[in-house]
Design a protein around this motif. Structure first.
Motif, PDB file in Angstrom:
ATOM      1  N   TYR A 219     -10.217   3.296  -1.352  1.00 23.29           N
ATOM      2  CA  TYR A 219     -10.641   1.907  -1.562  1.00 23.29           C
ATOM      3  C   TYR A 219     -11.427   1.400  -0.350  1.00 23.29           C
ATOM      4  O   TYR A 219     -10.904   0.660   0.471  1.00 23.29           O
ATOM      5  CB  TYR A 219      -9.427   0.997  -1.790  1.00 23.29           C
ATOM      6  N   PRO A 220     -12.691   1.805  -0.223  1.00 24.98           N
ATOM      7  CA  PRO A 220     -13.467   1.378   0.945  1.00 24.98           C
ATOM      8  C   PRO A 220     -13.739  -0.127   0.967  1.00 24.98           C
ATOM      9  O   PRO A 220     -13.966  -0.708   2.018  1.00 24.98           O
ATOM     10  CB  PRO A 220     -14.768   2.177   0.825  1.00 24.98           C
ATOM     11  N   THR A 221     -13.704  -0.763  -0.198  1.00 23.68           N
ATOM     12  CA  THR A 221     -13.928  -2.207  -0.287  1.00 23.68           C
ATOM     13  C   THR A 221     -12.646  -2.861  -0.817  1.00 23.68           C
ATOM     14  O   THR A 221     -12.187  -2.523  -1.906  1.00 23.68           O
ATOM     15  CB  THR A 221     -15.085  -2.519  -1.262  1.00 23.68           C
ATOM     16  N   PRO A 222     -12.057  -3.799  -0.071  1.00 21.81           N
ATOM     17  CA  PRO A 222     -10.796  -4.421  -0.503  1.00 21.81           C
ATOM     18  C   PRO A 222     -10.871  -5.076  -1.879  1.00 21.81           C
ATOM     19  O   PRO A 222      -9.871  -5.158  -2.574  1.00 21.81           O
ATOM     20  CB  PRO A 222     -10.522  -5.462   0.570  1.00 21.81           C
TER      21      PRO A 222
ATOM     22  N   HIS B 213      -2.441   4.959   5.431  1.00 25.21           N
ATOM     23  CA  HIS B 213      -3.551   4.072   5.781  1.00 25.21           C
ATOM     24  C   HIS B 213      -4.916   4.741   5.604  1.00 25.21           C
ATOM     25  O   HIS B 213      -5.824   4.166   5.027  1.00 25.21           O
ATOM     26  CB  HIS B 213      -3.374   3.590   7.219  1.00 25.21           C
ATOM     27  N   TYR B 214      -5.078   5.954   6.085  1.00 22.73           N
ATOM     28  CA  TYR B 214      -6.392   6.604   6.036  1.00 22.73           C
ATOM     29  C   TYR B 214      -6.772   7.017   4.611  1.00 22.73           C
ATOM     30  O   TYR B 214      -7.917   6.866   4.202  1.00 22.73           O
ATOM     31  CB  TYR B 214      -6.422   7.809   6.974  1.00 22.73           C
TER      32      TYR B 214
ATOM     33  N   HIS C  11      -5.729   5.510   1.946  1.00 20.45           N
ATOM     34  CA  HIS C  11      -5.990   4.239   1.276  1.00 20.45           C
ATOM     35  C   HIS C  11      -7.422   3.780   1.549  1.00 20.45           C
ATOM     36  O   HIS C  11      -8.132   3.348   0.644  1.00 20.45           O
ATOM     37  CB  HIS C  11      -4.989   3.186   1.742  1.00 20.45           C
ATOM     38  N   GLN C  12      -7.875   3.875   2.791  1.00 25.07           N
ATOM     39  CA  GLN C  12      -9.254   3.475   3.132  1.00 25.07           C
ATOM     40  C   GLN C  12     -10.274   4.375   2.449  1.00 25.07           C
ATOM     41  O   GLN C  12     -11.346   3.915   2.078  1.00 25.07           O
ATOM     42  CB  GLN C  12      -9.462   3.504   4.643  1.00 25.07           C
ATOM     43  N   LEU C  13      -9.949   5.636   2.281  1.00 28.59           N
ATOM     44  CA  LEU C  13     -10.858   6.568   1.618  1.00 28.59           C
ATOM     45  C   LEU C  13     -10.985   6.225   0.128  1.00 28.59           C
ATOM     46  O   LEU C  13     -12.087   6.208  -0.421  1.00 28.59           O
ATOM     47  CB  LEU C  13     -10.347   7.997   1.789  1.00 28.59           C
TER      48      LEU C  13
ATOM     49  N   GLU D 162      -9.623  -2.547  -4.701  1.00 31.17           N
ATOM     50  CA  GLU D 162      -8.360  -1.835  -4.654  1.00 31.17           C
ATOM     51  C   GLU D 162      -7.341  -2.376  -5.657  1.00 31.17           C
ATOM     52  O   GLU D 162      -7.401  -3.528  -6.075  1.00 31.17           O
ATOM     53  CB  GLU D 162      -7.773  -1.865  -3.248  1.00 31.17           C
TER      54      GLU D 162
ATOM     55  N   THR E 293       0.856  -1.180   0.000  1.00 28.75           N
ATOM     56  CA  THR E 293       0.000   0.000   0.000  1.00 28.75           C
ATOM     57  C   THR E 293       0.891   1.229   0.000  1.00 28.75           C
ATOM     58  O   THR E 293       1.511   1.552   1.002  1.00 28.75           O
ATOM     59  CB  THR E 293      -0.905   0.022   1.259  1.00 28.75           C
TER      60      THR E 293
END
Length: 60
Positions: free
Chosen positions: A33-36, A26-27, A29-31, A39, A22
């Motif tokens: 790609y909310p669904t793995p 981290h944050y 990345h989550q924004l 991504e 990644t």
């Protein structure tokens, strides 16, 4: 998934894997790609080359 290692082991195959990276925080990345499942996968090419050399037993 561990099932790939299990199946390979059951039929006597060697199993290798390489974890994706990644590059973002981290944050962020989550924004993005909310669904793995959606991504992108980033692969370190030096690590990939090392694994390929290990598998083939020679320099790539």
């Amino acid at each position: 998934y561990h099932c790939y290692w299990l199946v390979s082991n059951l039929v006597g195959l060697k199993y290798y894997y390489l974890l994706g990276e990644t590059p973002l925080g981290h944050y962020l990345h989550q924004l993005l790609y909310p669904t793995p499942r959606l991504e992108d996968i980033f692969v370190n090419l030096d690590n990939l080359k090392t694994i390929l050399e290990l598998v083939t037993g020679s320099g790539v």
